[in-house]
Design a protein around this motif. Structure first.
Motif, PDB file in Angstrom:
ATOM      1  N   UNK A 239      36.437  41.745  54.712  1.00  0.00           N
ATOM      2  CA  UNK A 239      36.520  41.533  56.156  1.00  0.00           C
ATOM      3  C   UNK A 239      37.879  40.958  56.507  1.00  0.00           C
ATOM      4  N   UNK A 240      38.142  40.832  57.816  1.00  0.00           N
ATOM      5  CA  UNK A 240      39.487  40.476  58.278  1.00  0.00           C
ATOM      6  C   UNK A 240      39.942  39.113  57.765  1.00  0.00           C
ATOM      7  N   UNK A 241      39.050  38.145  57.664  1.00  0.00           N
ATOM      8  CA  UNK A 241      39.438  36.792  57.283  1.00  0.00           C
ATOM      9  C   UNK A 241      39.186  36.496  55.809  1.00  0.00           C
ATOM     10  N   UNK A 242      38.803  37.493  55.036  1.00  0.00           N
ATOM     11  CA  UNK A 242      38.530  37.280  53.626  1.00  0.00           C
ATOM     12  C   UNK A 242      39.568  37.977  52.762  1.00  0.00           C
ATOM     13  N   UNK A 243      39.631  37.554  51.517  1.00  0.00           N
ATOM     14  CA  UNK A 243      40.609  38.140  50.593  1.00  0.00           C
ATOM     15  C   UNK A 243      39.891  38.794  49.421  1.00  0.00           C
ATOM     16  N   UNK A 273      43.477  48.105  49.221  1.00  0.00           N
ATOM     17  CA  UNK A 273      42.457  47.217  48.691  1.00  0.00           C
ATOM     18  C   UNK A 273      42.694  45.759  49.058  1.00  0.00           C
ATOM     19  N   UNK A 274      43.802  45.455  49.715  1.00  0.00           N
ATOM     20  CA  UNK A 274      44.078  44.100  50.214  1.00  0.00           C
ATOM     21  C   UNK A 274      44.132  44.130  51.734  1.00  0.00           C
ATOM     22  N   UNK A 275      43.205  44.863  52.332  1.00  0.00           N
ATOM     23  CA  UNK A 275      43.244  45.091  53.778  1.00  0.00           C
ATOM     24  C   UNK A 275      42.716  43.913  54.580  1.00  0.00           C
ATOM     25  N   UNK A 276      42.118  42.908  53.939  1.00  0.00           N
ATOM     26  CA  UNK A 276      41.613  41.753  54.674  1.00  0.00           C
ATOM     27  C   UNK A 276      42.735  40.795  55.003  1.00  0.00           C
ATOM     28  N   UNK A 277      42.542  39.541  54.643  1.00  0.00           N
ATOM     29  CA  UNK A 277      43.574  38.532  54.852  1.00  0.00           C
ATOM     30  C   UNK A 277      44.704  38.767  53.843  1.00  0.00           C
ATOM     31  N   UNK A 278      45.933  38.827  54.326  1.00  0.00           N
ATOM     32  CA  UNK A 278      47.067  39.132  53.445  1.00  0.00           C
ATOM     33  C   UNK A 278      47.964  37.926  53.220  1.00  0.00           C
ATOM     34  N   UNK A 341      47.224  45.803  38.350  1.00  0.00           N
ATOM     35  CA  UNK A 341      48.120  46.543  39.244  1.00  0.00           C
ATOM     36  C   UNK A 341      47.642  47.972  39.434  1.00  0.00           C
ATOM     37  N   UNK A 342      47.091  48.594  38.370  1.00  0.00           N
ATOM     38  CA  UNK A 342      46.596  49.967  38.476  1.00  0.00           C
ATOM     39  C   UNK A 342      45.491  50.069  39.511  1.00  0.00           C
ATOM     40  N   UNK A 343      44.632  49.042  39.591  1.00  0.00           N
ATOM     41  CA  UNK A 343      43.565  49.048  40.594  1.00  0.00           C
ATOM     42  C   UNK A 343      44.166  49.030  41.997  1.00  0.00           C
ATOM     43  N   UNK A 344      45.212  48.224  42.197  1.00  0.00           N
ATOM     44  CA  UNK A 344      45.857  48.190  43.512  1.00  0.00           C
ATOM     45  C   UNK A 344      46.446  49.551  43.879  1.00  0.00           C
ATOM     46  N   UNK A 345      47.177  50.143  42.954  1.00  0.00           N
ATOM     47  CA  UNK A 345      47.792  51.439  43.239  1.00  0.00           C
ATOM     48  C   UNK A 345      46.743  52.534  43.382  1.00  0.00           C
ATOM     49  N   UNK A 346      45.665  52.445  42.623  1.00  0.00           N
ATOM     50  CA  UNK A 346      44.595  53.442  42.728  1.00  0.00           C
ATOM     51  C   UNK A 346      44.013  53.458  44.138  1.00  0.00           C
ATOM     52  N   UNK A 347      43.901  52.284  44.736  1.00  0.00           N
ATOM     53  CA  UNK A 347      43.353  52.217  46.086  1.00  0.00           C
ATOM     54  C   UNK A 347      44.231  52.874  47.123  1.00  0.00           C
ATOM     55  N   UNK A 348      45.526  53.051  46.840  1.00  0.00           N
ATOM     56  CA  UNK A 348      46.441  53.684  47.808  1.00  0.00           C
ATOM     57  C   UNK A 348      46.399  55.205  47.756  1.00  0.00           C
ATOM     58  N   UNK A 349      45.670  55.776  46.823  1.00  0.00           N
ATOM     59  CA  UNK A 349      45.563  57.240  46.745  1.00  0.00           C
ATOM     60  C   UNK A 349      44.623  57.705  47.838  1.00  0.00           C
TER      61      UNK A 349
END
Length: 1237
Positions: A239-243, A273-278, A341-349
């Motif tokens: 959610x917007x306020x969570x990480x 995958x970091x679309x909540x609180x940044x 890091x692979x999980x982060x990049x995987x989410x951008x596909x």
């Protein structure tokens, strides 16, 4: 207005409870005026009002409170919280309030040393005290221990767990390599398993049971960590306020530039995958160390997040060092960072449709090619194969061609996105499993005798959207609450009954029905979910419908529209269900239940990662372990796996000794120095701590078997003590230690200790030889002293017996002497009587001489005659004495002769004195006449008194006859109404069950409402009130009231108005109705005061003898016919009385009561050593008996009823004023007395 100066606590929606004073007693509620004028006057049910102590309370153990109730408990917590005393006990349960800031020296090394080996309660409450107790219990009982840390998200469970582990590893010696590795596991697990939520900046999104293993010498030899239910959905969405999990932000903020370049890392804004609180967590120093290129736009605008214990930059370096100390090389650490890091990049596909593909397939978008390249490189797989596996899946045909033909099925965009997310979740979750496995490998144990396990699992969760993760977490909390109820409440009370301790029973809400709803084998929610997952085309709507169908009439399961939160009511019936948990109702959205229950990858992706070049990834996905080839009918679901793990955990907990820590969240804003009473109270109630407080008011939390205690000391006992029975040895031990009898109690097989007496208990249970020898020496000394005292008492008893024998011998001699004297007197009595009879003549001669002395003439002649008579008397006496055989006739003849001579002399004397004594004789006659008159008057007065006494006896006999007749009539009536009474009893029992169910439902509704309010405040939602549950018994009472056709409705009258009407009204019907309502309210008020009385006083406001109150309590409920109101009769009673708290040597007093009709009008207490107490209705109602005459049972007590004048005599003698008779007629005996007078 009611004059009651006692402070009370009254329920408040915001503060939990506020102080006030009762100002009015209503028909069903009390009116309370708060002492703080900012709060308005309120009317509350008496169950929401509790007595208050005078002045602020500050007790380490809440069981020490003078008044034990939830209001004083909450006030004690609040007072201590603002003094930075965040820990409190309830018996041996620790309550920990999260301070949201660091408290100086609270967890310093010196504090650890201070608590080392100290008994619970010897020092202020602390988490270290619980840890030390677990160590000592393990050593003494030779049993592994568990410490269950519970509480909702943000209550401080994770921090409490860290400090527990810190004490377990540092308490006795400086931490060695094993202890250091156990402690290093915490930052690693927090990095990969904790995340920021709206309720907690460091929320554990998984459960863990950390075991610290010990050898026979109680030295740490290793450890083991079991983990449960990692929240996988957080990896892909927040959610917007969570990480997302901390490790992602720690890697972006704290990784060196070289590592960032190698992993192609950017800022949080760059990853889906970091679309909540940044924003990062950072302080002023580390904020400067984070490169600007790594900061998100939101971070640059708002600045970093602040938390006293979280710092992404610093924690990355701590994580890197901890992994190194756990034995990981730089290459192994790089492998872990690469997969993160692979999980982060995987989410951008991302995916897009293929324009010319008629099958509806999709392809990787051009913008995602770079992410695809980086991901394939980090995972060690071919880029083309990864692309193919993401946009299509492999299927194996079963017919229509060669069996086993492989078919490539293209995926739609949403299917490809789901496959990508599933791969990310699988990689991260298996990486987490691997990290936990590496930690366990680094802390192995070979020779473990016992262990201490610390359980830290996610607390009860509720959000606007609740899915499968929340369902599993809340199911786990239900199981833990059930374990708590069984071990602390249910089993504890059963043990008290078994041991005969006579502890009052405490009712609590059993959540077994919720657990059966979830885990029942035939139709539990988990079973229905697994069955739905095995269908060819599973559907969440069909699953939800089956849940509602299987549990359609279950109170704990409801439709979404029954939720208090308006946002939940928009869900359709087939989109979710509502479960009324022990902590409150939660509405679950079932849309993703099936997908989240099956975490298997499809064959393409699983085969791809199994054949990769990344050694770590190959370890995570070993060949031959494919879950996709099992088929739907054989797969092991996430729910089933979690249920199995939870079952194993519960078995461990049941086999171990258990310690509880209840963490409390003081406010929802997560700031320091703010205490929300209603929030804390809700947590205390949900955790069962309030019920424990009620139980511990009379309970005994510490206990030990006689045999175990004897066996512990047997090796050091001298020969003269070894032969003692175990129970006798224990009694001797407690007597020798000068323990108060109130501090412990002997059961059948065990000895029990009261709360707060852990110091004494631990002193006995301490197994070191020096302590045991010291206690044995005291026991021996006490036994010698007690035997000497018994010997001395025996000698005194022998001396008393000897003196009694001597006394009895003297008594025998006296009896013999009296008997011999009696026989002698019987033999010689005729001679003695004869001599005495003749000697009486001598007395008359003396009077003759005296009279003759007054003569003027013939005096000598009279004297000479008297001398002759003297000689005759002496001769007769001499003759009687010398002749033992003389007869009675001979003695009578001698007496006659002497008497004749005396008469002749008397006649002569009288003749001579006739004239001289005539005047004197007349005076004498007059005096005699006066004496006769006085005697006659006294005789008449005595006859009058006897007549009155006879009349009183007759009246009392009539009174007793009437009592017996009434008693016989009552017995006949009881016999006739027995069946009706039994039916009424069944109805009342049914109503009591309905009332108990209603109270539980009402409490559940209150929790649901509070939960919905908290959720609405967080999400800016709206709460709608549901219609209150109506008790059946209230409907019955309403019908009965309507059938009774009461003329007056007094439910809205105030207490003062009722009292004024009783004192002034001349309307007989209104007067009787007001009396009934007035005394009914008094009963409610006194029942409330009795429930909330101080523990140090027993019946300090006793308003009637205990026998009267018990008679009213034991009287069976009977159907009373509606009687016509007539002029009331006055009746008077007197019974012996002694207050319950009076000393043993106090003399019994008398209790007088005057009843005007059915209700008491005057009351009087008379004590020998106290001034009399006189009470009058209308002014002293609060101190007088509130029971009706029929309820008191006084009319059935033989000899209790007295007459009116007897009561009034004592009343006026002790200063009472005359009673104003307002037209009422007295009872029968009093009326009869009035007629005679």
């Amino acid at each position: 207005m009611l004059e009651d100066t006692q402070l009370v606590w009254v329920r408040d929606a915001a503060e939990g409870y506020i102080q006030g004073r009762i100002t009015e007693i209503g028909a069903k509620e009390f009116e309370v005026t708060p002492t703080d004028r900012k709060y308005p006057k309120r009317t509350c049910h008496f169950d929401d009002i509790h007595s208050s102590c005078e002045g602020p309370q500050d007790h380490d153990d809440n069981c020490e409170l003078m008044l034990l109730n939830e209001a004083t408990f909450l006030d004690n917590l609040k007072t201590r919280y603002y003094k930075d005393k965040i820990y409190t006990y309830v018996a041996n349960i620790l309550i920990a309030v999260n301070p949201y800031r660091e408290i100086k020296e609270l967890y310093a090394p010196d504090t650890i040393k201070k608590y080392n080996g100290r008994s619970l309660g010897e020092l202020p409450p602390h988490v270290f005290a619980i840890a030390d107790k677990a160590i000592r219990d393990m050593r003494v009982y030779k049993l592994s221990q568990s410490i269950i840390v519970s509480g909702e998200s943000g209550a401080g469970k994770t921090e409490s767990t860290k400090y527990l582990l810190k004490y377990l590893c540092y308490s006795h010696d400086s931490a060695g390599p094993i202890e250091t590795k156990i402690l290093d596991a915490n930052p690693v697990l927090e990095a990969f398993g904790n995340a920021k939520t709206t309720r907690n900046n460091n929320s554990s999104r998984f459960g863990k049971f950390i075991e610290v293993h010990y050898d026979a010498k109680c030295q740490v030899v290793g450890g083991y960590i079991s983990h449960y239910l990692l929240e996988k959905s957080r990896i892909c969405t927040q959610s917007a306020e969570e990480r997302n999990y901390h490790v992602f932000y720690m890697l972006l903020a704290g990784a060196p530039q070289q590592l960032r370049d190698k992993l192609s890392l950017g800022k949080p804004d760059d990853y889906r995958y970091l679309s909540g609180c940044t924003q990062y967590f950072a302080n002023a120093k580390t904020e400067q160390l984070i490169p600007g290129s790594q900061k998100s736009k939101n971070h640059q605008q708002k600045g970093p997040l602040k938390d006293p214990i979280i710092d992404d930059y610093q924690h990355f370096h701590n994580l890197d060092k901890a992994l190194g100390r756990l034995g990981l090389s730089d290459t192994e650490k790089l492998g872990i960072y690469s997969l993160v890091a692979a999980v982060l990049h995987l989410g951008n596909i991302a995916f897009e449709e293929i324009p010319d593909d008629v099958r509806g397939g999709c392809q990787v978008s051009e913008a995602s090619e770079q992410s695809l390249t980086i991901t394939s490189g980090l995972l060690g797989v071919d880029q083309t194969e990864l692309r193919t596996a993401l946009v299509s899946r492999v299927m194996q045909s079963k017919g229509g061609g060669f069996k086993g033909t492989v078919i490539m099925v293209p995926l739609k965009i949403y299917e490809a996105s789901n496959a990508r997310d599933a791969l990310a979740k699988a990689i991260y979750s298996r990486l987490f499993d691997r990290i936990v496995g590496l930690i366990n490998q680094s802390i192995p144990f070979q020779a473990s005798n016992f262990y201490i396990g610390v359980l830290d699992i996610a607390g009860f969760e509720y959000f606007t959207v609740n899915s499968f993760e929340q369902f599993c977490i809340n199911y786990c909390n239900e199981k833990l609450q059930k374990f708590f109820n069984d071990n602390i409440l249910k089993n504890e009370q059963e043990l008290y009954k078994k041991e005969g301790l006579n502890v009052p029973e405490i009712t609590f809400t059993d959540n077994q029905d919720i657990i059966e709803l979830i885990e029942a084998k035939s139709n539990g929610i988990f079973t229905l979910l697994d069955e739905e997952s095995k269908l060819p085309k599973p559907s969440y709507s069909h699953f939800t419908a089956e849940v509602h169908k299987s549990w359609s009439n279950h109170y704990r399961l409801g439709l979404p529209r029954s939720s208090r939160l308006k946002a939940h009511r928009t869900l359709r019936d087939e989109e979710g269900f509502l479960v009324r948990h022990f902590a409150g109702a939660v509405c679950y959205n079932t849309e993703q239940f099936i997908e989240k229950n099956n975490d298997a990858l499809h064959a393409s992706l699983e085969g791809l990662v199994q054949e990769c070049d990344n050694p770590l990834l190959q370890t995570l996905f070993p060949s031959g372990s494919s879950t996709s080839v099992r088929g739907k009918l054989n797969f092991i679901s996430v729910g089933s796996k979690f249920k199995t793990q939870l079952g194993e955990l519960m078995e461990k907990l049941e086999q171990n000794g258990t310690n509880f820590i209840r963490c409390i969240k003081p406010n929802s804003k997560m700031i320091d120095r703010q205490f929300e009473g209603s929030l804390a109270l809700a947590q205390l109630k949900c955790s069962g701590t309030i019920s424990v407080l009620e139980l511990m008011e009379h309970g005994y939390p510490s206990r030990v078997l006689f045999a175990d205690l004897y066996s512990m000391y047997k090796s050091v006992l001298p020969p003269e003590l070894v032969s003692l029975p175990a129970r006798t040895f224990c009694e001797a031990m407690f007597q020798s230690l000068n323990l108060s009898a109130k501090d412990f109690k002997f059961g059948i097989t065990k000895v029990f200790f009261r709360p707060g007496k852990f110091v004494e208990f631990d002193r006995i249970m301490r197994s070191d030889p020096e302590n045991m020898l010291a206690i044995v020496a005291k026991v021996k000394k006490w036994l010698i002293r007690s035997r000497w005292v018994k010997s001395a008492l025996g000698a005194l008893c022998v001396i008393k017996l000897r003196n009694r024998i001597i006394y009895r011998n003297k008594c025998v001699l006296i009896a013999q002497r009296i008997a011999r004297g009696f026989l002698a007197r019987k033999q010689h009595r005729p001679r003695y009587q004869g001599i005495g009879k003749i000697n009486k003549i001598r007395t008359n001669t003396l009077k003759t001489i005296e009279i003759a002395s007054g003569l003027k003439m013939g005096r000598d002649e009279i004297v000479s005659g008297v001398n002759d008579i003297y000689r005759q008397i002496d001769d007769a006496i001499k003759k009687i004495k010398l002749n033992p055989r003389i007869t009675q006739r001979e003695m009578d003849s001698m007496y006659t002769v002497v008497m004749a001579n005396m008469n002749k002399l008397t006649v002569d004397l009288n003749t001579k004195l006739k004239e001289q004594q005539q005047a004197e004789e007349q005076e004498r006659l007059r005096k005699i006449q006066e004496a006769l008159e006085a005697e006659r008057a006294a005789k008449e007065a005595e006859e009058q008194r006897q007549r009155e006494e006879i009349e009183n006896k007759r009246l009392k006999a009539e009174m007793e006859t009437r009592r017996k007749a009434a008693e016989a009539q009552r017995l006949r009536q009881e016999e006739e109404d027995r069946r009706a009474a039994l039916a009424l009893q069944e109805q009342l029992e049914k109503e009591a069950k309905d009332d108990a169910k209603y109270r539980q439902q009402l409490e559940q509704e209150r929790r649901d409402h509070e939960l919905a309010l908290r959720l609405a405040n967080e999400s800016n939602g709206q709460v709608e009130d549901s219609p209150p549950v109506i008790r059946k018994s209230e409907n019955v009472r309403a019908q009965q009231q309507a059938l009774g056709k009461q003329k007056y409705d007094l439910s809205k009258w105030k207490y003062s108005e009722l009292r004024d009407a009783i004192n002034t009204s001349c309307d007989i019907e209104l007067l009787e109705a007001c009396r009934q309502e007035f005394h009914r309210r008094l009963k409610v008020y006194h029942a409330w005061k009795a429930k909330n009385r101080k523990r140090t006083t027993m019946d300090e406001n006793e308003r009637a003898p205990r026998s009267v109150m018990e008679a009213a309590f034991k009287q069976p409920p009977l159907v009373q016919p509606i009687q016509e109101i007539v002029t009331a009769q006055h009746r008077y009673f007197r019974i012996p009385f002694m207050r319950a708290n009076a000393p043993d040597n106090t003399k019994r007093g008398l209790w007088y009561a005057h009843f005007d009709g059915q209700w008491i009008a005057r009351q009087m207490e008379l004590h020998a050593d106290k001034p009399p107490i006189l009470l009058v209705a209308g002014t002293d109602d609060m101190q007088m008996c509130e029971l009706s005459l029929e309820e008191t049972g006084l009319t059935r007590k033989r000899g209790a009823e007295i007459l009116e004048h007897e009561f009034n005599r004592e009343w006026e003698r002790n200063g009472g004023k005359a009673y104003k008779n307002l037209g009422a007629k007295p009872n029968g005996p009093a009326a009869a007395m009035q007629k005679q007078q």
